[in-house]
Scaffold this motif. Structure first.
Motif, PDB file in Angstrom:
ATOM      1  N   VAL A 222       1.010  -1.346  -0.043  1.00  0.00           N
ATOM      2  CA  VAL A 222      -0.116   0.115  -0.053  1.00  0.00           C
ATOM      3  C   VAL A 222       0.989   1.177   0.047  1.00  0.00           C
ATOM      4  O   VAL A 222       0.612   2.222  -0.705  1.00  0.00           O
ATOM      5  CB  VAL A 222      -0.865  -0.042   1.091  1.00  0.00           C
ATOM      6  CG1 VAL A 222      -1.820   1.388   1.319  1.00  0.00           C
ATOM      7  CG2 VAL A 222      -1.914  -1.076   1.081  1.00  0.00           C
ATOM      8  N   VAL A 223       2.092   1.216   0.854  1.00  0.00           N
ATOM      9  CA  VAL A 223       2.839   2.265   0.761  1.00  0.00           C
ATOM     10  C   VAL A 223       3.525   2.477  -0.319  1.00  0.00           C
ATOM     11  O   VAL A 223       3.764   3.643  -1.101  1.00  0.00           O
ATOM     12  CB  VAL A 223       4.060   2.080   2.085  1.00  0.00           C
ATOM     13  CG1 VAL A 223       4.941   3.371   1.873  1.00  0.00           C
ATOM     14  CG2 VAL A 223       3.046   2.170   3.511  1.00  0.00           C
ATOM     15  N   LEU A 224       3.839   1.645  -1.138  1.00  0.00           N
ATOM     16  CA  LEU A 224       4.606   1.339  -2.306  1.00  0.00           C
ATOM     17  C   LEU A 224       3.854   2.051  -3.267  1.00  0.00           C
ATOM     18  O   LEU A 224       4.157   2.977  -4.407  1.00  0.00           O
ATOM     19  CB  LEU A 224       5.128   0.089  -2.714  1.00  0.00           C
ATOM     20  CG  LEU A 224       5.689  -0.248  -3.988  1.00  0.00           C
ATOM     21  CD1 LEU A 224       7.202   0.361  -3.995  1.00  0.00           C
ATOM     22  CD2 LEU A 224       5.854  -1.612  -4.582  1.00  0.00           C
ATOM     23  N   MET A 225       2.666   1.646  -3.525  1.00  0.00           N
ATOM     24  CA  MET A 225       1.504   2.133  -4.231  1.00  0.00           C
ATOM     25  C   MET A 225       1.101   3.430  -4.201  1.00  0.00           C
ATOM     26  O   MET A 225       0.631   4.259  -5.247  1.00  0.00           O
ATOM     27  CB  MET A 225       0.256   1.005  -4.664  1.00  0.00           C
ATOM     28  CG  MET A 225       0.755  -0.341  -5.063  1.00  0.00           C
ATOM     29  SD  MET A 225       1.885  -0.569  -6.223  1.00  0.00           S
ATOM     30  CE  MET A 225       0.861   0.517  -7.604  1.00  0.00           C
ATOM     31  N   THR A 226       1.126   4.085  -2.744  1.00  0.00           N
ATOM     32  CA  THR A 226       0.673   5.381  -2.694  1.00  0.00           C
ATOM     33  C   THR A 226       1.999   6.278  -3.219  1.00  0.00           C
ATOM     34  O   THR A 226       1.714   7.242  -4.287  1.00  0.00           O
ATOM     35  CB  THR A 226       1.023   5.487  -1.077  1.00  0.00           C
ATOM     36  OG1 THR A 226      -0.081   4.841  -0.638  1.00  0.00           O
ATOM     37  CG2 THR A 226       0.706   7.122  -0.886  1.00  0.00           C
ATOM     38  N   ALA A 227       3.045   5.763  -3.293  1.00  0.00           N
ATOM     39  CA  ALA A 227       4.548   6.450  -4.030  1.00  0.00           C
ATOM     40  C   ALA A 227       4.036   6.539  -5.535  1.00  0.00           C
ATOM     41  O   ALA A 227       4.296   7.356  -6.271  1.00  0.00           O
ATOM     42  CB  ALA A 227       5.516   5.874  -3.413  1.00  0.00           C
ATOM     43  N   PHE A 228       3.783   5.160  -5.748  1.00  0.00           N
ATOM     44  CA  PHE A 228       3.629   5.089  -7.354  1.00  0.00           C
ATOM     45  C   PHE A 228       2.688   6.025  -7.943  1.00  0.00           C
ATOM     46  O   PHE A 228       2.829   6.460  -9.062  1.00  0.00           O
ATOM     47  CB  PHE A 228       3.155   3.393  -7.794  1.00  0.00           C
ATOM     48  CG  PHE A 228       4.566   2.775  -8.203  1.00  0.00           C
ATOM     49  CD1 PHE A 228       5.141   2.988  -9.452  1.00  0.00           C
ATOM     50  CD2 PHE A 228       5.044   1.731  -7.382  1.00  0.00           C
ATOM     51  CE1 PHE A 228       6.272   2.274  -9.992  1.00  0.00           C
ATOM     52  CE2 PHE A 228       6.242   1.131  -7.672  1.00  0.00           C
ATOM     53  CZ  PHE A 228       6.704   1.482  -8.908  1.00  0.00           C
ATOM     54  N   ASN A 229       1.636   5.944  -7.299  1.00  0.00           N
ATOM     55  CA  ASN A 229       0.209   6.864  -7.744  1.00  0.00           C
ATOM     56  C   ASN A 229       0.473   8.236  -7.644  1.00  0.00           C
ATOM     57  O   ASN A 229      -0.001   9.108  -8.423  1.00  0.00           O
ATOM     58  CB  ASN A 229      -1.080   6.503  -7.058  1.00  0.00           C
ATOM     59  CG  ASN A 229      -1.691   5.159  -7.484  1.00  0.00           C
ATOM     60  OD1 ASN A 229      -1.860   5.157  -8.649  1.00  0.00           O
ATOM     61  ND2 ASN A 229      -1.619   4.148  -6.526  1.00  0.00           N
ATOM     62  N   PHE A 230       1.347   8.713  -6.909  1.00  0.00           N
ATOM     63  CA  PHE A 230       1.634   9.960  -6.918  1.00  0.00           C
ATOM     64  C   PHE A 230       2.781  10.567  -7.914  1.00  0.00           C
ATOM     65  O   PHE A 230       2.795  11.416  -8.557  1.00  0.00           O
ATOM     66  CB  PHE A 230       2.455  10.519  -5.493  1.00  0.00           C
ATOM     67  CG  PHE A 230       1.772  11.083  -4.408  1.00  0.00           C
ATOM     68  CD1 PHE A 230       1.140  12.331  -4.529  1.00  0.00           C
ATOM     69  CD2 PHE A 230       1.323  10.399  -3.196  1.00  0.00           C
ATOM     70  CE1 PHE A 230       0.152  12.932  -3.644  1.00  0.00           C
ATOM     71  CE2 PHE A 230       0.480  11.010  -2.146  1.00  0.00           C
ATOM     72  CZ  PHE A 230       0.115  12.330  -2.437  1.00  0.00           C
ATOM     73  N   PHE A 231       3.478   9.225  -8.362  1.00  0.00           N
ATOM     74  CA  PHE A 231       4.646   9.463  -9.587  1.00  0.00           C
ATOM     75  C   PHE A 231       3.701   9.489 -10.747  1.00  0.00           C
ATOM     76  O   PHE A 231       4.110  10.593 -11.727  1.00  0.00           O
ATOM     77  CB  PHE A 231       5.213   8.096  -9.591  1.00  0.00           C
ATOM     78  CG  PHE A 231       6.449   8.584 -10.173  1.00  0.00           C
ATOM     79  CD1 PHE A 231       7.118   9.550 -10.424  1.00  0.00           C
ATOM     80  CD2 PHE A 231       7.449   7.375 -10.804  1.00  0.00           C
ATOM     81  CE1 PHE A 231       8.701   9.855 -11.069  1.00  0.00           C
ATOM     82  CE2 PHE A 231       8.395   7.467 -11.414  1.00  0.00           C
ATOM     83  CZ  PHE A 231       8.984   8.481 -11.531  1.00  0.00           C
ATOM     84  N   SER A 232       2.620   9.020 -10.876  1.00  0.00           N
ATOM     85  CA  SER A 232       1.929   8.775 -11.971  1.00  0.00           C
ATOM     86  C   SER A 232       0.838   9.955 -12.601  1.00  0.00           C
ATOM     87  O   SER A 232       0.917  10.844 -13.046  1.00  0.00           O
ATOM     88  CB  SER A 232       0.992   7.569 -12.461  1.00  0.00           C
ATOM     89  OG  SER A 232       0.231   7.163 -11.374  1.00  0.00           O
ATOM     90  N   HIS A 233       0.052   9.981 -11.244  1.00  0.00           N
ATOM     91  CA  HIS A 233      -1.036  11.128 -11.188  1.00  0.00           C
ATOM     92  C   HIS A 233      -0.439  12.484 -11.169  1.00  0.00           C
ATOM     93  O   HIS A 233      -0.933  13.480 -11.650  1.00  0.00           O
ATOM     94  CB  HIS A 233      -2.050  10.959 -10.167  1.00  0.00           C
ATOM     95  CG  HIS A 233      -2.984   9.677 -10.559  1.00  0.00           C
ATOM     96  ND1 HIS A 233      -3.902   9.766 -11.352  1.00  0.00           N
ATOM     97  CD2 HIS A 233      -2.970   8.581  -9.928  1.00  0.00           C
ATOM     98  CE1 HIS A 233      -4.339   8.583 -11.186  1.00  0.00           C
ATOM     99  NE2 HIS A 233      -4.204   7.616 -10.259  1.00  0.00           N
ATOM    100  N   GLY A 234       0.615  12.545 -10.379  1.00  0.00           N
ATOM    101  CA  GLY A 234       1.463  13.966 -10.113  1.00  0.00           C
ATOM    102  C   GLY A 234       2.047  14.459 -11.336  1.00  0.00           C
ATOM    103  O   GLY A 234       2.374  15.487 -11.546  1.00  0.00           O
ATOM    104  N   THR A 235       2.489  13.360 -12.291  1.00  0.00           N
ATOM    105  CA  THR A 235       3.024  13.980 -13.503  1.00  0.00           C
ATOM    106  C   THR A 235       1.907  13.973 -14.832  1.00  0.00           C
ATOM    107  O   THR A 235       2.400  14.401 -15.705  1.00  0.00           O
ATOM    108  CB  THR A 235       4.198  13.062 -14.178  1.00  0.00           C
ATOM    109  OG1 THR A 235       3.682  11.746 -14.088  1.00  0.00           O
ATOM    110  CG2 THR A 235       5.147  13.057 -12.845  1.00  0.00           C
TER     111      THR A 235
END
Length: 408
Positions: A222-235
């Motif tokens: 869950v923590v890993l995918m939180t970072a991943f989703n900030f990476f994608s949605h944030g860009t």
């Protein structure tokens, strides 16, 4: 080449599973990204600002883990194939219904229902594919499967480029019914996962019990995918708004730049997915993520369309290069009895935590005089560091055999 030989050795039913799951994620992303091109237009019609409309994105992201859990549990109980068809039909219908929103509040409600249905597709499609193909093809197919996401963004960019000035934002949502056609193709050509078939008559696992029993890996993912989703949605999510509000580009330029970025994303996802078979899942994620750091200034602060295009292409090579490993990595780390539910649920819980990204970036831009480039760069830079460290600290189970692995 060994990869070419492996691909040629695929059975027809395996090829159908790969393409159905890829297209499912492509069309899922297509329906999601239609909204990001229309934030300004919707804000204008309802007499509000972009920040207010970005909550529609948040509503979608918040609902996705609930859909991932419910539909994932159903996939573990009744099979990947039938539930995948139901999910695709439902999110297509709610995308179409978005065209008839009579107020901003009603749009939020419809996009919440859309998000609930959308949340089930990724996990089910990923488990169907990963349980159906040879072990040595998981990395390359993972890259292809995850490339469905930028492929969907590319299609949304193309539709925006061709149709927005003619049909407006409501007409754009009406196009969102198109993914429903895929249901008929799945019904005709796709077979059930062999791992599910092997266990079809066993007593179904308790999803809550499995989550509790595997809480450590669940929390890590869950923590890993939180970072991943900030990476994608944030860009990605506010990138069209950045081009429109800060650079004042027209529809054609915005659509073209978004398409160029998504071509880079497809290249990155497939390339790093293949490479992960040679250097490992974690190392591939870390290398791809670090590649984003030197590109951020060009991507966020370039002033000409040509330089912005180069930045968009390169940043998405890095972002989706890291993402290309996610389908295989999450499935390999997931408990076998709830593989239909577990990867998608972990992924979408990360989405839930990262769901504030849109309003947060819009607020950051507003507080800095409309500087969306600053908001995009700040989120991307911080996320890379977090993602690299957390990935390095985690486990890896490359080449685990899903048919023979222990279930207790």
């Amino acid at each position: 080449m060994p990869l070419v030989a492996e691909l040629k050795g695929l059975q027809r039913k395996q090829v159908h599973s790969i393409w159905a799951s890829y297209l499912g994620w492509t069309l899922d992303a297509f329906d999601f990204f239609l909204l990001v091109f229309m934030l300004s237009a919707i804000a204008k019609e309802y007499g509000t600002d972009v920040h207010a409309v970005t909550w529609a994105i948040t509503c979608t992201l918040v609902a996705r883990p609930f859909g991932a859990f419910v539909f994932g549990w159903m996939a573990d109980r009744f099979g990947r194939r039938p539930i995948m068809m139901i999910v695709i039909l439902l999110f297509s219908l709610f995308s179409f219904a978005s065209a008839f929103a009579w107020s901003l509040t009603s749009l939020f409600a419809i996009r919440t229902l859309f998000g609930f249905c959308m949340g089930g597709e990724w996990g089910i499609g990923a488990s169907l594919v990963m349980e159906s193909i040879p072990i040595k093809l998981r990395g390359p197919v993972s890259g292809l499967l995850q490339s469905g996401y930028p492929s969907g963004y590319f299609l949304a960019s193309l539709v925006f480029f061709l149709l927005f000035d003619v049909v407006g934002w409501r007409g754009m949502f009406m196009v969102g019914i198109a993914p429903a056609i895929l249901v008929f193709l799945i019904r005709m050509h796709v077979e059930e996962s062999p791992v599910f078939e092997k266990r079809r008559h066993e007593r179904p696992a308790n999803p809550i019990g499995e989550l509790a029993r595997n809480w450590k890996i669940a929390l890590y993912l869950v923590v890993l995918m939180t970072a991943f989703n900030f990476f994608s949605h944030g860009t990605q999510d506010l990138y069209p708004t950045f081009l429109k509000e800060q650079h004042h580009f027209d529809t054609k330029t915005i659509g073209l730049l978004a398409m160029i970025g998504n071509v880079g994303a497809i290249v990155g996802g497939i390339s790093f997915g293949i490479w992960s078979e040679h250097i490992g899942r974690k190392r591939a994620i870390i290398v791809a993520s670090l590649l984003a750091l030197p590109i951020i200034p060009l991507w966020a602060y370039a002033t000409t369309p040509i330089l912005l295009a180069i930045g968009a292409f390169l940043i998405q090579v890095a972002v989706q290069g890291a993402w290309g490993i996610v389908p295989v990595h999450l499935n390999e780390l997931s408990p076998s009895l709830v593989r239909g539910m577990f990867p998608g649920f972990a992924y979408q819980l990360g989405n839930l935590i990262a769901s504030q990204n849109g309003p947060m970036q819009a607020s950051l831009a507003k507080s800095h005089g409309g500087n969306y480039g600053f908001a995009l760069a700040l989120v991307a830079g911080i996320t890379v560091i977090v993602l690299v460290i957390w990935t390095a600290l985690g486990p890896e189970r490359t080449d685990v055999d899903f048919l023979t692995e222990k279930t207790n």
